[in-house]
Design a protein around this motif. Structure first.
Motif, mmCIF file in Angstrom:
data_model
loop_
_atom_site.group_PDB
_atom_site.id
_atom_site.type_symbol
_atom_site.label_atom_id
_atom_site.label_comp_id
_atom_site.label_asym_id
_atom_site.label_seq_id
_atom_site.Cartn_x
_atom_site.Cartn_y
_atom_site.Cartn_z
ATOM 1 N N ALA A 96 -17.056 -8.571 -1.413
ATOM 2 C CA ALA A 96 -16.063 -7.605 -1.907
ATOM 3 C C ALA A 96 -16.693 -6.572 -2.845
ATOM 4 O O ALA A 96 -16.091 -5.532 -3.111
ATOM 5 N N ALA A 97 -17.899 -6.844 -3.345
ATOM 6 C CA ALA A 97 -18.579 -5.882 -4.229
ATOM 7 C C ALA A 97 -19.398 -4.868 -3.422
ATOM 8 O O ALA A 97 -19.932 -3.911 -3.979
ATOM 9 N N ASN A 98 -19.472 -5.063 -2.116
ATOM 10 C CA ASN A 98 -20.294 -4.204 -1.250
ATOM 11 C C ASN A 98 -19.524 -2.896 -0.950
ATOM 12 O O ASN A 98 -18.454 -2.923 -0.341
ATOM 13 N N VAL A 99 -20.068 -1.764 -1.375
ATOM 14 C CA VAL A 99 -19.339 -0.479 -1.242
ATOM 15 C C VAL A 99 -19.043 -0.123 0.211
ATOM 16 O O VAL A 99 -17.998 0.464 0.506
ATOM 17 N N ASP A 100 -19.942 -0.472 1.115
ATOM 18 C CA ASP A 100 -19.712 -0.137 2.530
ATOM 19 C C ASP A 100 -18.607 -1.006 3.129
ATOM 20 O O ASP A 100 -17.817 -0.537 3.948
ATOM 21 N N VAL A 101 -18.570 -2.266 2.695
ATOM 22 C CA VAL A 101 -17.473 -3.134 3.133
ATOM 23 C C VAL A 101 -16.160 -2.565 2.603
ATOM 24 O O VAL A 101 -15.178 -2.438 3.339
ATOM 25 N N ARG A 102 -16.153 -2.167 1.334
ATOM 26 C CA ARG A 102 -14.908 -1.669 0.739
ATOM 27 C C ARG A 102 -14.420 -0.422 1.445
ATOM 28 O O ARG A 102 -13.236 -0.287 1.731
ATOM 29 N N SER A 103 -15.330 0.516 1.740
ATOM 30 C CA SER A 103 -14.820 1.747 2.357
ATOM 31 C C SER A 103 -14.269 1.464 3.758
ATOM 32 O O SER A 103 -13.252 2.040 4.142
ATOM 33 N N GLU A 104 -14.885 0.543 4.476
ATOM 34 C CA GLU A 104 -14.361 0.201 5.806
ATOM 35 C C GLU A 104 -12.992 -0.511 5.699
ATOM 36 O O GLU A 104 -12.075 -0.240 6.473
ATOM 37 N N MET A 105 -12.854 -1.405 4.719
ATOM 38 C CA MET A 105 -11.573 -2.114 4.562
ATOM 39 C C MET A 105 -10.466 -1.161 4.118
ATOM 40 O O MET A 105 -9.341 -1.227 4.610
ATOM 41 N N VAL A 106 -10.800 -0.243 3.211
ATOM 42 C CA VAL A 106 -9.801 0.726 2.737
ATOM 43 C C VAL A 106 -9.334 1.584 3.917
ATOM 44 O O VAL A 106 -8.138 1.846 4.088
ATOM 45 N N ARG A 107 -10.286 2.000 4.764
ATOM 46 C CA ARG A 107 -9.934 2.790 5.940
ATOM 47 C C ARG A 107 -8.953 2.005 6.838
ATOM 48 O O ARG A 107 -7.930 2.528 7.268
ATOM 49 N N ARG A 108 -9.262 0.731 7.065
ATOM 50 C CA ARG A 108 -8.393 -0.085 7.930
ATOM 51 C C ARG A 108 -7.021 -0.336 7.283
ATOM 52 O O ARG A 108 -6.005 -0.387 7.961
ATOM 53 N N GLN A 109 -7.009 -0.504 5.948
ATOM 54 C CA GLN A 109 -5.733 -0.743 5.255
ATOM 55 C C GLN A 109 -4.832 0.489 5.336
ATOM 56 O O GLN A 109 -3.622 0.385 5.562
ATOM 57 N N ARG A 110 -5.430 1.670 5.171
ATOM 58 C CA ARG A 110 -4.625 2.902 5.264
ATOM 59 C C ARG A 110 -4.097 3.080 6.686
ATOM 60 O O ARG A 110 -2.945 3.474 6.886
ATOM 61 N N ALA A 111 -4.933 2.762 7.668
ATOM 62 C CA ALA A 111 -4.499 2.893 9.071
ATOM 63 C C ALA A 111 -3.363 1.915 9.364
ATOM 64 O O ALA A 111 -2.379 2.258 10.038
ATOM 65 N N TRP A 112 -3.485 0.704 8.836
ATOM 66 C CA TRP A 112 -2.442 -0.320 9.036
ATOM 67 C C TRP A 112 -1.092 0.208 8.550
ATOM 68 O O TRP A 112 -0.079 0.109 9.236
ATOM 69 N N ALA A 113 -1.079 0.768 7.331
ATOM 70 C CA ALA A 113 0.176 1.247 6.749
ATOM 71 C C ALA A 113 0.697 2.488 7.491
ATOM 72 O O ALA A 113 1.899 2.618 7.716
ATOM 73 N N THR A 114 -0.206 3.364 7.883
ATOM 74 C CA THR A 114 0.208 4.585 8.587
ATOM 75 C C THR A 114 0.875 4.233 9.913
ATOM 76 O O THR A 114 1.929 4.776 10.251
ATOM 77 N N GLU A 115 0.284 3.274 10.642
ATOM 78 C CA GLU A 115 0.860 2.859 11.932
ATOM 79 C C GLU A 115 2.275 2.317 11.791
ATOM 80 O O GLU A 115 3.067 2.380 12.717
ATOM 81 N N ARG A 116 2.577 1.725 10.632
ATOM 82 C CA ARG A 116 3.871 1.080 10.442
ATOM 83 C C ARG A 116 4.837 1.895 9.596
ATOM 84 O O ARG A 116 5.931 1.426 9.280
ATOM 85 N N GLY A 117 4.430 3.043 9.155
ATOM 86 C CA GLY A 117 5.275 3.842 8.267
ATOM 87 C C GLY A 117 5.406 3.225 6.886
ATOM 88 O O GLY A 117 6.368 3.460 6.163
ATOM 89 N N GLY A 118 4.443 2.381 6.513
ATOM 90 C CA GLY A 118 4.443 1.768 5.179
ATOM 91 C C GLY A 118 4.287 0.268 5.255
ATOM 92 O O GLY A 118 3.945 -0.277 6.309
ATOM 93 N N GLY A 119 4.542 -0.403 4.134
ATOM 94 C CA GLY A 119 4.429 -1.854 4.089
ATOM 95 C C GLY A 119 4.153 -2.305 2.661
ATOM 96 O O GLY A 119 4.002 -1.482 1.759
#
Ligand code: DC
Length: 211
Positions: A96-119
């Protein structure tokens, strides 16, 4: 988009409360800690050292994750139980301290919420980094001994002392890391859950929502 951000340390009640609030509001729920755990599981399964930032960064984009409310699959394998194992719990702060892991997870989290109109998203950096403009931002806390007691009830095979010291170690790592450390957003609603029931917290949060 209707996003609710719930952050806080381990054992603060995030998962229970985020799930219940999501059901109550008719929204979907995402446990972002499970995503970091799933990446850690995938790293160990590939025989990589979770502390080798370059190796982990190289594979993170290829890991296929499905984090549902009931089931977590990693590269097509059910890892719901394994992501809570002591091995994964020990190594997850490094990943979780790895910056590249974090940026990829943040990207996926934003996509998850966008697909559902929130959450309802729970984690450590949802209100500070992932969705700083969330409709409601909550920071849950509880006294350290209360958090350790809650966690030790979940893991039957470890002593209270082992759970308490692991929790203190992870808190320190999560709060002191350079990339998106666990912190309270300035405009978050802070709730100490030590002496409140789940229902009381859920009601208090639901009452803050626009209807
Ligand atoms: O909530 P948890 O204990 O399952 O989280 C596992 C680890 O992942 C925890 O040590 C902190 C990290 N984490 C994070 O850095 N950012 C998030 N949004 C969620 C979890």
């Amino acid at each position: 988009m209707r996003v609710i951000a719930i952050d806080g340390p381990a054992g603060s009640g995030k998962s229970t409360i985020a799930r219940r609030l999501a059901t109550r509001l008719g929204l979907e729920y995402l446990d972002t800690g499970a995503m970091y755990r799933a990446v850690t599981f995938a790293t160990l399964r590939r025989g990589l050292d979770p502390g080798d930032a370059a190796d982990v960064a190289r594979i993170v984009g290829d890991i296929e994750l499905e984090v549902g409310a009931e089931r977590v699959t990693v590269d097509g394998v059910d890892a719901t139980i394994e992501i809570r194992s002591p091995e994964v719990t020990r190594a997850v702060s490094l990943v979780a301290a790895n910056v590249d892991v974090r940026s990829e997870m943040v990207r996926r989290q934003r996509a998850w919420a966008t697909e559902r109109g929130g959450g309802v998203l729970e984690g450590r950096d949802i209100g500070t980094v992932v969705f700083p403009t969330a409709e409601l931002k909550v920071y849950l806390t509880a006294r350290p001994e209360v958090r350790a007691e809650r966690r030790s009830q979940e893991v039957a095979d470890l002593s209270y002392e082992a759970v308490a010291s692991d929790l203190a170690r992870r808190d320190a790592l999560d709060q002191s890391r350079v990339a998106s450390p666990l912190a309270e957003a300035a405009d978050a609603l802070m709730v100490d859950t030590s002496d409140l029931t789940v229902d009381e917290v859920v009601e208090a949060l639901a009452s803050k929502m626009r209807t």
